[in-house]
Design an enzyme around this catalytic site. Structure first.
Site, PDB file in Angstrom:
ATOM      1  N   SER A  38       0.913  -1.152   0.015  1.00 31.39           N
ATOM      2  CA  SER A  38      -0.028  -0.124  -0.029  1.00 31.39           C
ATOM      3  C   SER A  38       0.902   1.217  -0.026  1.00 31.39           C
ATOM      4  O   SER A  38       2.003   1.246  -0.390  1.00 31.39           O
ATOM      5  CB  SER A  38      -0.722   0.027   1.238  1.00 31.39           C
ATOM      6  OG  SER A  38      -1.859   1.081   1.082  1.00 31.39           O
ATOM      7  N   ASN A  39       0.214   2.552   0.487  1.00 30.64           N
ATOM      8  CA  ASN A  39       1.080   3.782   0.438  1.00 30.64           C
ATOM      9  C   ASN A  39       0.581   4.556   1.430  1.00 30.64           C
ATOM     10  O   ASN A  39      -0.678   4.410   2.169  1.00 30.64           O
ATOM     11  CB  ASN A  39       1.226   4.321  -1.011  1.00 30.64           C
ATOM     12  CG  ASN A  39      -0.388   4.584  -1.260  1.00 30.64           C
ATOM     13  OD1 ASN A  39      -0.907   5.466  -0.881  1.00 30.64           O
ATOM     14  ND2 ASN A  39      -1.014   4.127  -2.574  1.00 30.64           N
ATOM     15  N   HIS A  40       1.231   5.612   1.398  1.00 29.48           N
ATOM     16  CA  HIS A  40       0.785   6.584   2.842  1.00 29.48           C
ATOM     17  C   HIS A  40      -0.480   7.410   2.442  1.00 29.48           C
ATOM     18  O   HIS A  40      -0.529   8.429   3.486  1.00 29.48           O
ATOM     19  CB  HIS A  40       2.118   7.365   3.409  1.00 29.48           C
ATOM     20  CG  HIS A  40       3.083   6.528   3.881  1.00 29.48           C
ATOM     21  ND1 HIS A  40       3.010   5.794   5.039  1.00 29.48           N
ATOM     22  CD2 HIS A  40       4.449   6.073   3.353  1.00 29.48           C
ATOM     23  CE1 HIS A  40       4.126   5.184   5.164  1.00 29.48           C
ATOM     24  NE2 HIS A  40       5.029   5.125   4.066  1.00 29.48           N
ATOM     25  N   ALA A 105      -4.411   7.715  -4.433  1.00 26.65           N
ATOM     26  CA  ALA A 105      -2.989   7.276  -4.511  1.00 26.65           C
ATOM     27  C   ALA A 105      -3.018   5.756  -5.103  1.00 26.65           C
ATOM     28  O   ALA A 105      -2.815   4.887  -4.237  1.00 26.65           O
ATOM     29  CB  ALA A 105      -1.996   7.369  -3.528  1.00 26.65           C
TER      30      ALA A 105
END
Lengths: 238, 238
Positions: A38-40, A105
């Site tokens: 995943s991402n922030h 995102a």
């Protein structure tokens, strides 16, 4: 008139403005039943845009990856996890979408193969290689769709050469507008309540100084609705 | 006595029980400044154990990966992101730890190299390969440390052959106790408020039926403290 009276009687307020679909949050790409990439992204910017669009009279659908945020009042939320699920949700709305805003995102890559059972550490080897394949580009797919919305807006989170990368993306993907920010600046990073962005079209660049995501979202949605109105009046004149 | 009187006067209550260190939550292993690998751990079980241990009179330190949970009252929390950070935090406590409970879902692997800038999609190729290396095994490192705590307890989240895998891990890592659960059962999955586990030592297996993580944590901490007391009285007799 009967419908309107009934709606008034039961407190239903029908938004009259354009239909806006906004993606928000990260996506999660499964590795196995317990692990993922995943991402922030916190989803704050996309949720703020959804709230602003709703306040400005739009009919808003928020296609959201996993976040900790409450759905803004009056907004329809569709919950998804992976990029492929997000694309499917956006495509199911595309024929009715006037303005598409890709604030999520989205993971650029997913696992080539997702393991059915939790991957076990292999005692005989020290490492693990994950083979990733490209995810579909959601905003480009929508921008190049035969039922393309009138206005398609992308986001570009970059850590270097922010404007140059963002303009290149706008042209390559066939977008009308790109909102670019520099995520290497910790003051305006993913989990911050503040952001500073540059609004980019093929003709112009406009900087928005650091401010709350809520205020910024209102300004950006005003710009987006203005661009939509200009485009609609142009196409009506043709 | 003066210290005790002062503590009473200012409302400080000094826990007299053993010093317990509990890890909780997932870890996040960075890929680049925006992307990471993580897992579906919510941290609820570890936080519930920390609250139960505190209520039972222990001095509790919670070493926590990123979660959405509030720190239980009276518990000291140390926030970490990656497995390497979590290990460092546990090692800095090890000499003062009586009971170590590894409830965190630590990533087994991290990236061999973390990119300084956000990875760009390479237009010339379709995929991406991530090379992962094994993370340190935190609970095994603590169990084999020369200042090993008196009792070291591990967790095993499995999707198949739950008891067999858990017992093998207990023996291989040198633990005193293993708490095993089957995360393929959606009713007791990572984000559930309920759990069902099997407590495993080298001599016995004890099943705990599905119940709230809070109630389960109280029962497990009671078992853990009993095992700690038995071990201490044994080692005093030697």
């Amino acid at each position: 008139q009967i419908v309107a009276a009934l709606q008034a009687a039961v407190g239903v307020q029908q938004a009259q403005g354009p239909k806006v679909v906004i993606t928000a949050g990260p996506t999660r790409e499964p590795i196995d039943p317990v692990r993922y990439i995943s991402n922030h992204s916190s989803g704050k910017m996309g949720y703020a845009l959804a709230a602003a669009a709703q306040a400005l009279g739009c009919q808003v659908t928020l296609v959201s990856g996993p976040t900790q945020l409450a759905c803004p009042s009056g907004v329809t939320r569709v919950d998804v996890e992976s990029a492929e699920q997000m694309l499917a949700a956006c495509l199911s709305e595309v024929a009715q979408t006037d303005i598409f805003i890709a604030a999520a995102a989205v993971a650029d890559y997913r696992l080539a193969e997702v393991a059915v059972h939790k991957l076990k550490k292999d005692q005989s080897q020290q490492g693990l290689t994950l083979n990733l394949v490209e995810n579909p580009d959601i905003v480009a797919t929508i921008a190049q769709h035969q039922q393309r919305p009138a206005l398609v807006v992308g986001f570009a989170a970059e850590t270097q050469k922010v404007q140059a990368y963002a303009l290149a993306k706008l042209q390559r993907k066939g977008l009308d507008m790109m909102i670019a920010n520099d995520v290497s600046n910790p003051e305006i990073g993913f989990h911050s309540d503040h952001n500073a962005v540059t609004l980019i079209t093929k003709d112009r660049q406009q900087a928005f100084d650091i401010q709350s995501k809520k205020e910024l979202a209102h300004q950006l949605m005003t710009e987006i609705l203005q661009a939509y109105t200009n485009q609609e009046s142009l196409s009506n004149r043709e």
